[in-house]
Write a protein that holds these residues in place. Structure first.
Motif, PDB file in Angstrom:
ATOM      1  N   SER A 505       0.883  -1.255   0.012  1.00 47.83           N
ATOM      2  CA  SER A 505       0.122  -0.023  -0.048  1.00 47.83           C
ATOM      3  C   SER A 505       0.826   1.137  -0.029  1.00 47.83           C
ATOM      4  O   SER A 505       0.683   2.164  -0.904  1.00 47.83           O
ATOM      5  N   ILE A 506       1.860   1.288   0.692  1.00 45.90           N
ATOM      6  CA  ILE A 506       2.653   2.622   1.077  1.00 45.90           C
ATOM      7  C   ILE A 506       3.494   2.709  -0.347  1.00 45.90           C
ATOM      8  O   ILE A 506       3.769   3.722  -0.675  1.00 45.90           O
ATOM      9  N   LEU A 507       3.912   1.448  -0.909  1.00 45.55           N
ATOM     10  CA  LEU A 507       4.765   1.747  -1.983  1.00 45.55           C
ATOM     11  C   LEU A 507       3.904   2.184  -3.263  1.00 45.55           C
ATOM     12  O   LEU A 507       4.275   2.917  -4.139  1.00 45.55           O
ATOM     13  N   HIS A 508       2.614   1.727  -3.442  1.00 42.60           N
ATOM     14  CA  HIS A 508       1.622   2.043  -4.413  1.00 42.60           C
ATOM     15  C   HIS A 508       1.447   3.742  -4.228  1.00 42.60           C
ATOM     16  O   HIS A 508       1.250   4.406  -5.119  1.00 42.60           O
ATOM     17  N   ALA A 509       1.082   4.056  -2.875  1.00 43.33           N
ATOM     18  CA  ALA A 509       0.899   5.325  -2.715  1.00 43.33           C
ATOM     19  C   ALA A 509       2.180   6.254  -3.171  1.00 43.33           C
ATOM     20  O   ALA A 509       2.091   7.355  -3.628  1.00 43.33           O
ATOM     21  N   GLY A 510       3.187   5.905  -2.730  1.00 41.66           N
ATOM     22  CA  GLY A 510       4.448   6.505  -3.013  1.00 41.66           C
ATOM     23  C   GLY A 510       4.607   6.668  -4.663  1.00 41.66           C
ATOM     24  O   GLY A 510       5.049   7.605  -5.108  1.00 41.66           O
ATOM     25  N   PHE A 511       4.439   5.494  -5.287  1.00 37.40           N
ATOM     26  CA  PHE A 511       4.400   5.606  -6.749  1.00 37.40           C
ATOM     27  C   PHE A 511       3.522   6.612  -7.275  1.00 37.40           C
ATOM     28  O   PHE A 511       3.929   7.440  -8.281  1.00 37.40           O
ATOM     29  N   SER A 512       2.165   6.698  -6.949  1.00 43.56           N
ATOM     30  CA  SER A 512       1.133   7.757  -7.358  1.00 43.56           C
ATOM     31  C   SER A 512       1.733   9.004  -7.168  1.00 43.56           C
ATOM     32  O   SER A 512       1.536  10.048  -8.110  1.00 43.56           O
ATOM     33  N   VAL A 513       2.163   9.366  -5.843  1.00 44.55           N
ATOM     34  CA  VAL A 513       2.595  10.632  -5.581  1.00 44.55           C
ATOM     35  C   VAL A 513       4.067  11.108  -6.187  1.00 44.55           C
ATOM     36  O   VAL A 513       4.048  12.083  -6.672  1.00 44.55           O
ATOM     37  N   HIS A 585       4.816  18.298  -0.974  1.00 46.42           N
ATOM     38  CA  HIS A 585       4.234  17.588  -2.266  1.00 46.42           C
ATOM     39  C   HIS A 585       3.482  18.926  -3.258  1.00 46.42           C
ATOM     40  O   HIS A 585       2.714  19.699  -2.609  1.00 46.42           O
ATOM     41  N   PRO A 586       4.055  19.118  -4.439  1.00 44.47           N
ATOM     42  CA  PRO A 586       3.250  20.237  -5.119  1.00 44.47           C
ATOM     43  C   PRO A 586       2.136  20.065  -5.801  1.00 44.47           C
ATOM     44  O   PRO A 586       1.564  20.986  -6.066  1.00 44.47           O
ATOM     45  N   GLY A 587       1.569  18.873  -5.705  1.00 42.50           N
ATOM     46  CA  GLY A 587       0.238  18.782  -6.272  1.00 42.50           C
ATOM     47  C   GLY A 587      -0.641  18.617  -5.124  1.00 42.50           C
ATOM     48  O   GLY A 587      -0.612  19.104  -3.922  1.00 42.50           O
ATOM     49  N   GLN A 588      -1.878  18.144  -5.615  1.00 45.56           N
ATOM     50  CA  GLN A 588      -2.834  18.073  -4.809  1.00 45.56           C
ATOM     51  C   GLN A 588      -3.183  16.514  -4.084  1.00 45.56           C
ATOM     52  O   GLN A 588      -3.146  15.776  -5.160  1.00 45.56           O
TER      53      GLN A 588
END
Length: 629
Positions: A505-513, A585-588
């Motif tokens: 989960s945390i790796l997937h979140a890291g990938f998306s961000v 983080h520069p995005g939303q």
């Protein structure tokens, strides 16, 4: 581009709304409170096929999504909860629309159609007309928002899934999704690829073409019954042409004689016609001259009678002169004799004149009669000459008849042989074409790289590695993203799919961000927002007491599951995760979580708590409606 709000509206019902902060929005609380519904609704508003029904949505009619474009303009997308088209309003709308939309868009993507929600969003990113490779044969398809939706909207199931984050999990869209990821990471689509043939389909079509050509060859051969081989046909044609030349040469001379006789007969017939016309005119003239001669003869007889009568009258004495009518008293003595002589002289003079005219007429009449005789003789000669020409023509036709018959036979034979030769040529062409078709092979796939360049992989790996390190993820310094084979994240030489749910989960979140940050900083296409469902913990029971925060003395947080797939993470990961999204983080980012997040007193960040308890704060996305009120 950023999301402003998600609002469900209905007649006589209070709006159900979630406001999205410019930087980070955290929605947490008990399970079954509608947190995942938020991601489902976002996906639905961005072209998802349907939105699952929940009892709490009874009476609500329309879902509204406020979107702020890069130029700062806010517009609202409206879509009926049952699906269908997406209405666009050029304003920030938070209530049930009461006017026609400024624009109507199809909810589903359609190739070459700009009036879809997919094209609308992709056009904002500058990739609306991009092409994606969709299979190993380099076939391409038009870019769709669905090709990248799973990269920015990650539900809990996908967050924990063993599938690579690059793909949605659908085998049929795997290649297109990898191409879409490459487009985001490198800014280039696959429109320049050359499509290769489908080998199996090519063989089927090729086999069918060969069968059709075999039937065509057989059909042509069936029309050549009794035909010799092509070489013999050519020899026969040469002999037939020689005989034809010889026969036609002999016939040409005879035809020339016949043409001469025909022309002669035409001339004689024309001369005969003219002769008959002239003879008729001469006969008319003879008749008129004969009648005139008879008139002259009658005149001479009358003159002789007048002379004789005048002589006799001179012998009679009468009171009145029989010649002039004068009385006797007025007459001279020899008056009667004188008058008689005068009458005789006048009659003789008139008779002489008439006799001279008649003589001239006789000469002319004899001449005309002679001419008529000559014309009659010529007409007889013409008749004889015409009969002679007719006889010669009849004899010549008798001579030409067998020659014509032979020539017609030669023409028919030559036509038949030429048709055989054409059919042999057709057979040769078809057999040559069949051999060519049978040797055809499918177009091979271009020997080009369809993956992400090593430089891009390294740059993205560096971004991912730095981000995971800031989140205090164990082994982050060894994190590597690889696009060789199946796109995958490796940490400490272990792939993400081999890790527990918490690490996955945390790796997937890291990938998306990391993807959002990588694209934003480099000016590459990306929606600019991510929505993550349960990136840190997997489940939390309903809380009736109120929110709690992760304390600083929490030694570790476990990602729990019923199948024993646990992997413990340090409690600092959650704190670092939220700290990063709220400040660096520069995005939303929109995070849906069961676990209570750390306290965040940061601008442009909001925390929403769904209690799951109607009597305690906000129970869920939809407000609890008292049926008795």
């Amino acid at each position: 581009m950023r999301l402003v709000h998600l609002t469900a509206v209905g007649a006589d019902l209070p709006p159900a709304s979630v406001e999205f902060a410019p930087r980070l929005t955290v929605i947490y609380g008990a399970s079954e409170t509608g947190k995942t519904y938020v991601i489902d609704a976002l996906d639905f508003m961005l072209g998802g096929r349907k939105l699952r029904e929940v009892p709490e949505a009874a009476g609500y009619r329309t879902m509204l999504l406020g979107v702020e474009l890069d130029d700062g303009h806010v517009l609202t997308l409206a879509r009926d909860l049952s699906g269908g088209r997406v209405s666009v309003f050029d304003e920030d709308l938070r209530v049930l629309p009461n006017r026609p939309a400024d624009r109507q868009l199809l909810g589903q993507h359609h190739k070459d159609n700009a009036d879809t929600i997919s094209y609308f969003f992709l056009d904002q990113l500058g990739i609306a007309d991009a092409k994606l490779r969709k299979n190993v044969r380099n076939q391409v398809q038009s870019m769709s928002l669905r090709n990248i939706a799973h990269l920015v909207l990650v539900d809990e199931e996908r967050m924990q899934s063993r599938f690579t984050p690059v793909e949605s999990g659908s085998p049929t869209s795997r290649t297109a999704e990898r191409s879409a990821f490459k487009l985001l990471l490198e800014g280039e689509d696959d429109s320049d690829l050359t499509e290769a043939d489908d080998a199996a389909a090519f063989r089927r079509v090729n086999h069918g073409q060969v069968e059709v050509l075999d039937r065509a060859i057989q059909q042509v051969r069936s029309q050549m019954d009794g035909a010799p081989e092509r070489a013999e046909c050519l020899d026969v044609l040469a002999r037939v042409n020689a005989a034809f030349q010889q026969t036609s040469g002999s016939m040409t001379a005879q035809l020339a004689d016949r043409d001469r006789l025909v022309n002669e007969r035409s001339r004689l017939q024309e001369e005969r016609q003219v002769g008959h016309l002239q003879a008729g005119e001469i006969r008319t003239l003879v008749d008129r001259f004969t009648l005139l001669d008879a008139q002259y003869a009658a005149d001479l007889e009358r003159l002789a009678l007048v002379k004789e009568t005048g002589t006799l009258l001179g012998y009679f004495d009468t009171e009145s002169c029989i010649f002039c009518g004068a009385d006797a008293s007025h007459q001279q003595r020899e008056h009667a004799v004188y008058e008689t002589v005068q009458l005789a002289d006048s009659v003789d003079a008139e008779a002489t004149k008439t006799q001279a005219l008649r003589g001239d007429l006789t000469l002319t009449l004899d001449s005309v009669r002679a001419e008529l005789d000559r014309r009659s003789d010529r007409l007889e000669q013409i008749e004889l000459a015409t009969r002679a020409v007719d006889d010669q023509l009849a004899q010549l036709d008798d001579t030409l008849r067998p020659v014509r018959s032979d020539l017609d036979a030669l023409i028919r034979r030559r036509s038949q042989v030429e048709r055989w030769i054409e059919q042999w040529a057709r057979v040769d062409e078809l057999e040559e074409l069949r051999a060519s078709v049978a040797q055809e092979r499918p177009t091979p796939v271009d020997t080009v790289s369809h993956g992400i360049t090593l430089a891009s992989q390294q740059d993205f790996s560096r971004t991912l590695r730095d981000l995971l390190a800031q989140w205090d993820v164990p082994g982050a310094e060894e994190a590597v993203f690889s696009f060789d084979g199946t796109p995958q994240i490796n940490v400490q030489q272990r792939s993400r799919e081999d890790r527990g749910k918490g690490m996955r989960s945390i790796l997937h979140a890291g990938f998306s961000v990391a993807l959002s940050e990588f694209c934003t900083k480099r000016g590459l296409p990306h929606p600019g927002f991510v929505a993550l469902d349960t990136p840190v913990l997997t489940y939390r029971d309903a809380d009736s007491a109120g929110p709690h925060s992760i304390s600083s003395d929490t030694p570790e947080v476990a990602a729990r599951s019923d199948d024993g797939d646990d992997e413990l993470l340090s409690g600092s990961v959650a704190r670092a995760f939220y700290d990063y999204l709220s400040s660096d983080h520069p995005g939303q980012a929109i995070v849906l979580e069961n676990q209570t997040p750390p306290v965040m007193d940061v601008a442009d960040c909001t925390v929403e708590y769904f209690t799951g308890n109607p009597g305690n704060g906000r129970s869920g996305f939809y407000p609890v409606i008292d049926a008795s009120s």
